[in-house]
Scaffold this motif. Sequence first.
Motif, PDB file in Angstrom:
ATOM      1  N   LEU A   1      -6.063  -3.340  -2.713  1.00 50.75           N
ATOM      2  CA  LEU A   1      -5.947  -3.014  -1.295  1.00 50.75           C
ATOM      3  C   LEU A   1      -7.276  -2.629  -0.665  1.00 50.75           C
ATOM      4  CD1 LEU A   1      -2.660  -0.929  -1.577  1.00 50.75           C
ATOM      5  CD2 LEU A   1      -2.912  -3.340  -1.021  1.00 50.75           C
TER       6      LEU A   1
ATOM      7  N   SER B   1       0.831  -1.194   0.000  1.00 52.36           N
ATOM      8  CA  SER B   1       0.000   0.000   0.000  1.00 52.36           C
ATOM      9  C   SER B   1       0.873   1.254   0.000  1.00 52.36           C
ATOM     10  CB  SER B   1      -0.921   0.009   1.224  1.00 52.36           C
ATOM     11  OG  SER B   1      -0.152   0.112   2.413  1.00 52.36           O
TER      12      SER B   1
ATOM     13  N   ASP C   1      -4.459   1.247  -8.000  1.00 57.55           N
ATOM     14  CA  ASP C   1      -4.553  -0.167  -7.658  1.00 57.55           C
ATOM     15  C   ASP C   1      -5.944  -0.442  -7.128  1.00 57.55           C
ATOM     16  OD1 ASP C   1      -3.824  -2.756  -7.240  1.00 57.55           O
ATOM     17  OD2 ASP C   1      -2.020  -2.285  -6.109  1.00 57.55           O
TER      18      ASP C   1
ATOM     19  N   GLU D   1       2.386   1.800   3.420  1.00 53.19           N
ATOM     20  CA  GLU D   1       3.496   0.890   3.707  1.00 53.19           C
ATOM     21  C   GLU D   1       4.773   1.349   3.011  1.00 53.19           C
ATOM     22  OE1 GLU D   1       6.355  -2.209   2.984  1.00 53.19           O
ATOM     23  OE2 GLU D   1       4.992  -1.461   1.414  1.00 53.19           O
TER      24      GLU D   1
END
Length: 223
Positions: free
Chosen positions: A80, A60, A77, A63
């Motif tokens: 997630l 993510s 994306d 992260e």
Amino acid sequence: MNNELKSFGNDISQQYILMLQDWVPANSSIAIAVEHSYIYFHPGHQDIQLKIGQQVMPGSIAEQVLRTHKKTDAILDNSLFNTPYYGIGYPISIQDKPAALVVILPSTFTMKKAEPFQFLTGKQEEEWNPVAISKISHIESLQKKTWFYVDKEQFKTGITLKELQLRLPPYFIRIHRSYIVNIHFIKKMARDLTSNFIITLTDGSELPVSQSYINNLRSALEF
């Protein structure tokens, strides 16, 4: 979770929201993560189910910011939060702890920002070859490098898979963390012995479809 940290994070977050209102759309979502979990989430109009205390997921934006301590952006994306998103992450600090401030915008915002690529320039040994996008069968991320394929020939590009996903025409579909496929080159789809979907391309290549991206494929091909 430390209640004092949560309360402090909430106060700091409100200050960030006031500053961000000057440049981000009003329907943006804002999240703050400290160490390994989220301490604040201000929802926009996106269907993002993020809860206070939820662990930061690998890959993510949060992260990546926490791991690299650098700004991270141009991420599109849907693995997630189960919905496509464009986000920008900033490294910040809360009570001397490393933190990540993430601004999440709808994917439509991203698609308006740049025109789709018409070609990619790939490298083979010491040669660079411009290739029309429509001729590329699929794109792969392997060993921290990005490769695209034309008639089983392999070309390397310096553009990451996530960056490419922002600029590819709509007939390119993300099917896996490591693969984007041109649907015009799909020959068939079937389940393997473990009931996972496998795509076979016209050149015989077989690509796995992860559960996180199966809805992308179903929506695009209506099956």
